[in-house]
Design an enzyme around this catalytic site. Structure first.
Site, PDB file in Angstrom:
ATOM      1  N   GLU A 273      25.970  59.660  24.906  1.00  0.00           N
ATOM      2  CA  GLU A 273      26.008  60.646  25.983  1.00  0.00           C
ATOM      3  C   GLU A 273      26.837  61.869  25.602  1.00  0.00           C
ATOM      4  O   GLU A 273      27.320  62.600  26.454  1.00  0.00           O
ATOM      5  CB  GLU A 273      26.509  59.993  27.266  1.00  0.00           C
ATOM      6  CG  GLU A 273      25.683  58.765  27.640  1.00  0.00           C
ATOM      7  CD  GLU A 273      24.952  58.860  28.967  1.00  0.00           C
ATOM      8  OE1 GLU A 273      25.382  59.634  29.821  1.00  0.00           O
ATOM      9  OE2 GLU A 273      23.945  58.146  29.142  1.00  0.00           O
TER      10      GLU A 273
ATOM     11  N   HIS B 143      31.650  58.741  32.510  1.00  0.00           N
ATOM     12  CA  HIS B 143      31.969  59.295  31.196  1.00  0.00           C
ATOM     13  C   HIS B 143      33.487  59.374  31.060  1.00  0.00           C
ATOM     14  O   HIS B 143      34.204  59.513  32.068  1.00  0.00           O
ATOM     15  CB  HIS B 143      31.380  60.693  31.015  1.00  0.00           C
ATOM     16  CG  HIS B 143      29.888  60.725  30.946  1.00  0.00           C
ATOM     17  ND1 HIS B 143      29.133  61.648  31.641  1.00  0.00           N
ATOM     18  CD2 HIS B 143      29.005  59.950  30.275  1.00  0.00           C
ATOM     19  CE1 HIS B 143      27.851  61.442  31.399  1.00  0.00           C
ATOM     20  NE2 HIS B 143      27.755  60.408  30.581  1.00  0.00           N
TER      21      HIS B 143
ATOM     22  N   CYS C 217      32.038  69.139  32.658  1.00  0.00           N
ATOM     23  CA  CYS C 217      30.656  68.684  32.458  1.00  0.00           C
ATOM     24  C   CYS C 217      29.739  69.854  32.101  1.00  0.00           C
ATOM     25  O   CYS C 217      28.751  69.681  31.388  1.00  0.00           O
ATOM     26  CB  CYS C 217      30.127  68.015  33.721  1.00  0.00           C
ATOM     27  SG  CYS C 217      30.746  66.347  34.002  1.00  0.00           S
TER      28      CYS C 217
END
Length: 437
Positions: free
Chosen positions: A174, A241, A363
């Site tokens: 990711e 995350h 992000c």
């Protein structure tokens, strides 16, 4: 060697909507089915990019992906105009339609993992686009992300853009949301931190595997990798995350007390490779994990300000407004502002539309350390200027929907508007035929 850091922000796409597709992302789940505001979202993201430029930092951007995702429609046997295909999919399989319309590529921290040239054995910057296999709507991003990164980093003298890892859960990757870099300066050799998850039997999946992190470090030729495990309790609390519970910049690790499965071993491993480590740890007693996740305190951007030196670093936190509305995080930040540590300033921004879908300031950006020669080798169409920001703002105002309600994802008129907006963007940025429709 001198180098700068460029943040490449994801330009929030016109299909921004709240479909709640991401298991383990509490904000995404809690706001599923609400009415989104794509135009406001994109303008908020652009304002963040303008702030970065105002601080004297170089700013880049990555483009929205084609949504609805026409290649998948064709692969699944649908035919006709895209808007007609989407109306049919909505009638037959609304869950699939929602996946084909996600604007999640705006979170470019998940676009790739990047190892600067100072860290690698062959002296080139290495780029691995993330495969994002945990979720269907994100796995659709890998091909177009790779295409953009090949355009941006086209010169093989300086850059090596790899293919994504195999599209299998064993190699779940990711991107930079689970990667950090310690260094004395952006151009100095660094120690790269790879954070993986391992949460068997938990409510929520661990999205970054150790195998994936090791493979990326190996093929990038990273001289000094360090592999550490994210805390299962953080994943279960909604830290899908690692950048939801920690952020790295140069010598500083800003982290929640419960970010890592074995905190002592994590700090020892990093210090063994990077003795200059400065840990700014936030205790649970000051900020409970639930508050850290609700406010996205650690999904702030931690950046080095111009004029900093190795001996006197000046860093700033770029914080979401929610950190000021959560009593525990506001109190912590007020105390931090009066300390003598390396974090010298805090800038609060409004990215509420992104936050409501599960992504904060960190992000929205992919950070890249580049030498002067490497900057000169970039495709300049992906670098932001005030004039380009003005043009993008006009495009957003003219092209984006004001709102998207859940049932609008079956509306052919909406899909024609989305595709027309992206077609116009190609002209604004001088990237003809990028989308292919």
């Amino acid at each position: 060697m001198n180098a700068i850091e460029i943040n490449f922000d994801g330009l929030i796409g016109p299909s921004h909507n709240y479909s709640g597709l991401s298991l383990g992302n509490l904000a995404s789940a809690n706001n599923a089915g609400e009415i989104s505001r794509p135009k406001a979202a994109a303008l908020q993201g652009l304002a963040k990019m303008r702030l970065m430029m105002s601080l004297g930092l170089t700013q880049g951007l990555l483009l929205p992906h084609l949504r609805p995702h026409v290649p998948t429609l064709h692969a699944l046997g649908y035919r006709g105009a895209p808007e007609a295909m989407m109306a049919q999919v909505w009638a037959e399989d609304p869950a699939l339609a929602r996946n084909l319309c996600a604007a999640s590529a705006m979170w470019t921290a998940n676009a790739a993992t990047i190892s600067p040239s100072a860290d690698t054995r062959d002296g080139r910057m290495h780029v691995s686009p993330a495969n994002l296999v945990t979720n269907l709507h994100r796995a659709l991003e890998a091909e177009f992300t790779t295409r953009q990164l090949h355009l941006l980093f086209a010169d093989p003298r300086y850059f090596s853009v790899h293919a994504p890892l195999p599209m299998h859960a064993a190699f779940g990757d990711e991107g930079a949301a689970n990667h950090g870099r310690f260094c004395d300066a952006h151009g100095a050799p660094g120690v790269e931190l790879f954070v993986y998850g391992d949460n068997p039997g938990g409510r929520f999946p661990a999205r970054q595997t150790l195998r994936a992190s090791q493979a990326i470090a190996r093929r990038h030729g990273v001289r000094q990798p360090v592999f550490v495990q994210q805390a299962n309790r953080a994943i279960e609390a909604g830290a899908f995350h690692n950048d939801v519970v920690s952020v790295v910049n140069q010598t500083v690790l800003f982290a929640h007390e419960d970010a890592f499965e074995d905190k002592a071993a994590t700090y020892t491993s990093i210090r063994a490779a990077f003795p200059a480590l400065h840990v700014e740890e936030v205790p649970t007693s000051a900020v409970p994990m639930a508050d850290a996740i609700r406010s996205y305190l650690f999904n702030s951007m931690l950046v080095t300000l111009p004029g900093s030196t190795t001996s006197a670093p000046r860093m700033a936190l770029i914080l979401p407004a929610e950190t000021q509305e959560t009593p525990s995080t506001k109190a912590y930040l007020d105390a931090l502002a009066g300390s003598n540590g390396p974090i010298a300033a805090c800038h609060v921004i409004d990215v509420r539309e992104s936050m409501r879908n599960g992504g904060g300031p960190a992000c929205l950006r992919l950070r890249v350390a580049l030498t002067e020669a490497e900057v000169a080798a970039l495709d300049p169409r992906f670098l932001l200027t005030p004039e380009k920001a003005d043009a993008l703002e006009r495009w957003i105002e003219d092209s984006y929907p004001d709102e998207i309600a859940p049932d609008m994802l079956g509306d052919p008129l909406l899909h024609r508007q989305l595709l027309t907006a992206l077609d116009r963007l190609q002209g604004v940025l001088g990237l003809p035929d990028l989308y292919g429709v």
